[in-house]
Every structure is written in structure tokens, then in C-alpha cells.
Enzyme design. Structure first.
Site, short mmCIF file in Angstrom:
data_model
loop_
_atom_site.label_atom_id
_atom_site.label_comp_id
_atom_site.label_asym_id
_atom_site.label_seq_id
_atom_site.Cartn_x
_atom_site.Cartn_y
_atom_site.Cartn_z
N LYS A 170 0.86 -1.19 0.00
CA LYS A 170 0.00 0.00 0.00
C LYS A 170 0.89 1.23 0.00
O LYS A 170 1.68 1.46 0.92
CB LYS A 170 -0.91 0.00 1.22
CG LYS A 170 -1.86 1.20 1.27
CD LYS A 170 -2.77 1.12 2.47
CE LYS A 170 -3.71 2.31 2.54
NZ LYS A 170 -4.60 2.24 3.73
N TYR A 211 -15.35 0.54 -7.05
CA TYR A 211 -16.66 1.15 -6.89
C TYR A 211 -17.51 0.98 -8.14
O TYR A 211 -18.72 1.22 -8.11
CB TYR A 211 -16.49 2.64 -6.54
CG TYR A 211 -15.63 2.83 -5.32
CD1 TYR A 211 -16.15 2.64 -4.03
CD2 TYR A 211 -14.27 3.15 -5.43
CE1 TYR A 211 -15.34 2.77 -2.91
CE2 TYR A 211 -13.47 3.29 -4.31
CZ TYR A 211 -14.00 3.10 -3.05
OH TYR A 211 -13.19 3.22 -1.93
N LYS A 238 -2.16 -1.46 -3.72
CA LYS A 238 -3.03 -0.28 -3.63
C LYS A 238 -2.18 0.97 -3.71
O LYS A 238 -1.18 1.07 -2.98
CB LYS A 238 -3.80 -0.31 -2.31
CG LYS A 238 -4.78 0.84 -2.12
CD LYS A 238 -5.52 0.74 -0.79
CE LYS A 238 -6.46 1.92 -0.61
NZ LYS A 238 -7.14 1.90 0.70
N ARG A 254 -10.86 9.38 1.90
CA ARG A 254 -10.74 9.99 3.23
C ARG A 254 -11.92 10.90 3.52
O ARG A 254 -12.36 11.01 4.67
CB ARG A 254 -9.41 10.72 3.33
CG ARG A 254 -8.22 9.76 3.36
CD ARG A 254 -6.88 10.46 3.30
NE ARG A 254 -5.79 9.47 3.27
CZ ARG A 254 -4.53 9.76 3.01
NH1 ARG A 254 -4.18 11.01 2.74
NH2 ARG A 254 -3.61 8.81 2.99
N SER A 291 -10.41 5.43 -4.72
CA SER A 291 -11.38 6.50 -4.91
C SER A 291 -10.93 7.54 -5.92
O SER A 291 -11.74 8.04 -6.71
CB SER A 291 -11.67 7.16 -3.57
OG SER A 291 -10.47 7.68 -2.99
N LYS A 342 1.15 10.04 5.93
CA LYS A 342 1.27 8.62 6.27
C LYS A 342 2.54 7.99 5.70
O LYS A 342 2.62 6.77 5.55
CB LYS A 342 0.02 7.87 5.80
CG LYS A 342 -1.27 8.41 6.41
CD LYS A 342 -2.48 7.53 6.11
CE LYS A 342 -3.73 8.07 6.78
NZ LYS A 342 -4.89 7.18 6.64
#
Length: 334
Positions: free
Chosen positions: A202, A321, A256, A212, A282, A225
Site C-alpha cells: 500500500k 466502486y 493499492k 478519506r 477512490s 502517512k
């Protein structure tokens, strides 16, 4: 493999592109509804649909409507869904204790789905960001994201989700050693058949922004992060991480984001042969949707082309999605 081909005009590649029938016969990769995992966002309340502005067509749904969406997934033949909670801000704390509350939003949704659609596989997210007042995937002390203390929290979270009926746990936190700790705890607690789909590679990506927003962590995030998610410049590190997680007891592994990291998907599949997945995140979804809504691209064709890219790169499945739209097109013979 070294291909053997004749010289032009004996070899004309366009012969096998002449018609739809010939193109289908020569097609190397195929897309199936069995390749899809549908991510869903759950919130509190009853009969509530809360559209996510940065993800056109995607909404946060109350548990009763999430159950109906899970029923739709089952009707379409989608084998698995993945739940992400939008936690009440009042329940986001420094210690993230809501993450392992047996009656939290995610666990309540798991039970409701398994009661209504027992044969669909329910995947969960194992990370603290939906419960963390700091917006991070791990516990924070003096600005430092704690690794070992976070693992203890993730184990408790995993056991609560397994007890609620989750079929697949998806640790997305990127803490070192969490797969081994989770697997040991699941074995000892009798949840031996609960699978782990590890977010093994990731990356610290700019493509997560709309997600988020969806879980309410973006505005709370303090710093970034980069101390636990991967450097986008690295590829060999991804293979080392995947190898470690498989060794520690992961059943499946994930890369990811998806499309910007297809090279990683290919390397992981070639190196290990393990079930390999990608998350079309997303930001990837939002870009395709925004361009389509502006009339700049054919959204449906771009969506399907992106799905085939994952299959071509060696992925066994995709979290996307677009899952219900893709499944519907496949059912209609698209």
C-alpha cells in the site's frame, strides 16, 4: 516464450482482428463478475443515503440500506463486498477503542448482512483511521505512529470482526508484523477459517483523497502517512513486503492503488503466484467519473478498459466502486 511469426505478408496480425468473432477467439484475458469486490460505506441512522460529493454515484448508507445493497450484489453475482464505516465524530478518540466495540457500526453491519445474505463474502477494513481522532491508521503518541501498540489494537479489532461474522479481514494499516499477530490470534480464538487479504503493498498515494472524505478521516489527518505507507518510487520493497505477509499467514495480497501500480501487480503475481488483488481507489474512480461527466471520455468504455488492465497485469480480482455497473454489463453480455 519466444514467439514464432512469419514475415509480412504471410503474417498479417489484422486477420485476427477482422471481426468480433475472431477478436473474441484470440482474446488473451477475460473479465468476469467473479473478479469483483464491491467497497461500500456504512453510516449510522435508518433509511439514510448520504451522497459523497467527490465520488459521484457513491453514497454512505445506513445499515438497513447497506443490507439492501448487499442483496443487490448477491443478485448480480458479485462474490464479495467490503465495508468501510463512517464513524460518529464523538466516537473518534486517541485510543480508538470504538474499533473493537462488538456493537460498532462495522460489526453491526456485518451481522445484518450475514443474516440477510449469508452466502455473500463480507470483507472488512482493519485499520484505525475511521476511529482515530488524528486520522491515522495507527495509534499516535507525540506525533509518532506507534507500531507494536497499534498491532495490539488491530488484533482486538480483528477478533471483534471475526466474531461478528466477517469472512475476510483486510488489514490496510501497513504496520510491521500485524499479519502474524492477527493470524495467531484468529487461530487461538477458533476463527481458523477467516481469511486475510493483506494490503501488502500500500503506497503513500495522492489518489486516496475522496476515500478519506468518505470515511471522515481527511479533515482530521495530522501530517501524512509516509512513515508507514510505501514510497511510490519503490518496487523491490513491495516484493519483500508481500513475501513477509504470505509467510506470516496472509491468504491473499493486495496492491493499492491500482492503475498507477500495475507494474507492481505483475511483479507480485509472477514472483509468488498467490491470489493477487488490486484496489481501484477512490481517486481513480473519481477521475474516470469526472472526465465522463464532462464528456471528455466514454465512461463505460474507460471503466471496462481499466478492469481489463488489472486482469492483464495478473490480478485475480479488483476492489472497485464500479463493481455493480461492471456486473450489470457482464450480465447483459457486454
Amino acid at each position: 516464450m519466444t514467439p514464432t511469426i512469419g514475415q509480412y505478408p504471410a503474417a498479417r496480425f489484422r486477420r485476427l482482428r477482422k471481426s468480433d468473432a475472431l477478436r473474441r477467439l484470440a482474446q488473451e484475458n477475460a473479465l468476469s463478475v467473479n473478479d469483483l469486490i464491491w467497497p461500500m460505506f456504512v453510516r449510522d441512522g435508518v433509511n439514510i443515503t448520504d451522497p459523497i460529493a467527490s465520488m459521484p454515484g457513491v453514497s454512505r448508507l445506513s445499515v438497513d440500506l447497506i443490507v439492501k445493497q448487499a442483496e443487490t450484489a448477491a443478485t448480480l453475482g458479485i462474490p464479495a463486498i467490503c465495508l468501510f464505516p463512517y464513524t460518529d465524530p464523538d466516537k473518534r478518540t486517541e485510543d480508538c477503542a470504538e474499533a473493537w466495540n462488538p456493537s460498532n457500526l462495522a460489526n453491526t453491519a456485518i451481522r445484518a448482512i450475514k443474516a440477510a445474505v449469508p452466502h455473500i463474502a463480507v470483507m472488512t477494513d482493519v485499520a484505525l483511521d475511521p476511529y482515530n481522532i488524528n486520522g491515522h491508521d495507527g495509534l499516535v503518541r507525540n506525533g509518532i505512529i506507534l507500531n507494536d501498540e497499534t498491532i495490539e489494537a488491530l488484533v482486538k479489532m480483528s477478533l471483534a470482526q471475526a466474531e461478528a461474522g466477517a469472512d475476510i479481514l483486510g488489514p490496510s494499516d501497513m504496520m510491521d508484523g500485524r499479519i502474524g499477530a492477527m493470524r495467531a490470534a484468529l487461530e487461538m480464538s477458533g476463527h481458523r477459517d477467516v481469511a486475510i487479504l493483506s494490503y501488502a503493498a500500500k503506497y503513500a498515494s495522492a489518489f486516496y483523497g475522496p476515500f478519506r472524505d468518505a470515511v471522515g478521516a481527511g479533515s482530521r489527518l495530522v501530517g501524512d502517512k509516509k512513515t508507514y505507507q510505501m514510497n511510490p518510487a519503490n518496487t523491490d520493497e513491495a516484493l519483500r513486503l508481500v513475501q513477509r505477509d504470505l509467510t506470516e499467514g496472509a491468504d491473499m495480497v493486495m496492491v493499492k492503488p491500482g492503475m498507477p501500480y500495475l507494474d507492481i501487480c505483475r511483479r507480485v503475481k509472477d514472483a509468488f503466484g498467490a491470489p493477487t488483488y488490486a484496489y481501484q481507489v477512490s481517486g481513480e474512480y473519481a477521475m474516470i467519473m469526472a472526465a465522463a461527466q464532462n464528456g471528455w471520455i466514454d465512461g463505460e468504455k474507460a471503466m471496462l478498459e481499466s478492469m481489463m488492465a488489472f486482469r492483464r497485469a495478473g490480478c485475480d480480482g479488483v476492489l472497485t466502486y464500479f463493481a455493480p455497473r461492471v456486473a450489470q454489463i457482464l450480465h447483459n453480455g457486454g
